[in-house]
Design a protein around this motif. Structure first.
Motif, short mmCIF file in Angstrom:
data_model
loop_
_atom_site.label_atom_id
_atom_site.label_comp_id
_atom_site.label_asym_id
_atom_site.label_seq_id
_atom_site.Cartn_x
_atom_site.Cartn_y
_atom_site.Cartn_z
N ASN A 1 1.47 -1.43 0.09
CA ASN A 1 0.29 -0.19 -0.09
C ASN A 1 1.03 0.95 0.35
O ASN A 1 1.83 1.35 0.50
N PHE A 2 0.78 2.36 -1.00
CA PHE A 2 1.56 3.24 -1.25
C PHE A 2 1.59 5.00 -0.69
O PHE A 2 0.15 5.05 -1.13
N LEU A 3 1.97 5.39 0.02
CA LEU A 3 1.47 6.64 0.50
C LEU A 3 2.99 7.49 -0.07
O LEU A 3 3.57 7.55 -0.25
N PRO A 4 2.42 8.84 -0.35
CA PRO A 4 3.13 9.94 -0.70
C PRO A 4 4.29 10.22 0.42
O PRO A 4 3.19 10.53 1.42
N ASN A 5 5.60 10.64 -0.11
CA ASN A 5 6.49 10.80 1.22
C ASN A 5 7.62 11.42 0.46
O ASN A 5 8.52 10.87 0.31
N ILE A 6 7.65 12.69 0.61
CA ILE A 6 9.57 13.03 0.39
C ILE A 6 9.94 14.07 1.10
O ILE A 6 10.43 14.37 1.18
N SER A 7 9.34 13.27 2.41
CA SER A 7 9.86 13.90 3.62
C SER A 7 11.42 13.63 4.26
O SER A 7 11.89 14.50 4.75
N GLY A 8 11.82 12.42 4.17
CA GLY A 8 13.13 12.01 4.04
C GLY A 8 13.11 10.83 4.81
O GLY A 8 14.52 10.13 5.63
#
Length: 290
Positions: free
Chosen positions: A16-23
């Motif tokens: 299940n994918f979630l957006p995450n660009i936080s590192g």
């Protein structure tokens, strides 16, 4: 702050994918074994991709894998790390090609690996399998709280070497001081490079600490603004973090005829510099802003 996200994953090894660009990805999971995390550029299982398996192989070890290929790039024994009856907390972080995995409340990772290919991560996937279902509690990930700024270009160097287009932040005896950062004592600490010394320095633990390997800030069009008492403007990019994941910012002060680059630690209310073998602190300083 947003409420944590709760997700249940069946025994089917389907992400299940979630957006995450936080590192970073901070979560708690309740599962008997095989809590899998995917770090991807898209919301799908496509190359390039990293995978972290926590409690795999009957809850006996944890690994990092790239592009679903064997052999695994990193592996460590972790017997009993997961539990079907209680939530266990973990974090996964990625920056500059390094993937690290740690236990909740601990700053040091128990598993890490550095890839020469720095893949830009935009999504995190989770799943369980091999006889285990799971329940996850996923914390909100905010770039300003624990992630280093993507506006800054950091080039690895060592031994006093200066990459092309390095950013000059200060001067010492007529020689330029360059802005650097280095992995040190579990943190990423901003500091200074004086090329003729053959080393860089970071302020930490009351001392001026030489570091032979470091990263140099390059291709940066920044300016300096005055500030004090731990305050930083909104456009000041985070350049490092403490071992407890508090963001650190780049500051500088005028001291004994030098303009010396150091770190601003907001919770301490000061800018620290390394000078004359010591870590010195100043309530008034300049902040590097984008």
């Amino acid at each position: 702050m947003s409420a944590p996200i709760e997700v249940e994953t069946p025994d089917e090894l389907k992400y299940n994918f979630l957006p995450n660009i936080s590192g970073q990805f901070q979560f708690r999971v309740r599962a008997a074994n095989d809590a899998h995390i995917a770090l991807t550029t898209e919301a799908a299982e496509t190359d390039p991709m990293y995978e972290v398996f926590i409690g795999g192989w009957g809850n006996s070890k944890s690994i990092i894998r790239k592009n679903r290929s064997k052999p695994d790039v990193a592996e460590v024994p972790t017997p009993g790390i997961l539990n079907a009856g209680e939530f266990r907390g973990f974090w996964v972080r990625w920056r500059n090609g390094t993937i690290s995995v740690g236990n909740e409340g601990e700053s040091q990772p128990f598993l890490s690996w550095t890839d020469s290919e720095n893949i830009p991560i935009s999504y995190v996937g989770i799943c369980t399998g091999w006889g285990a279902s799971g329940k996850w509690i996923i914390e909100e990930s905010t770039p300003n709280s624990s992630t280093l700024s993507s506006k800054m270009c950091w080039i690895p160097a060592s031994g006093g070497n200066v990459p092309p287009r390095a950013f000059v932040g200060g001067e010492d005896n007529g020689e330029p001081q360059y802005v650097i950062r280095a992995n040190f004592q579990g943190g990423i600490i901003p500091g200074k490079l004086i090329s003729s010394h053959g080393t860089a320095y970071v302020p930490w633990g009351g001392e001026e600490n030489p570091v032979s390997e470091y990263e140099v800030l390059c291709d940066f069009n920044g300016t300096w603004v005055p500030s004090s008492e731990g305050k930083v403007p909104p456009n000041a990019p985070a350049a490092g973090e403490t071992e407890e994941s508090e963001p650190l910012f780049i500051g500088r002060v005028t001291h004994e005829g030098t303009i010396t680059v150091g770190k601003i630690q907001p919770s301490h209310g000061v800018c620290y510099i390394s000078y004359g073998g010591q870590e010195l602190n100043f309530a008034n300083y300049e902040v590097l802003v984008a």
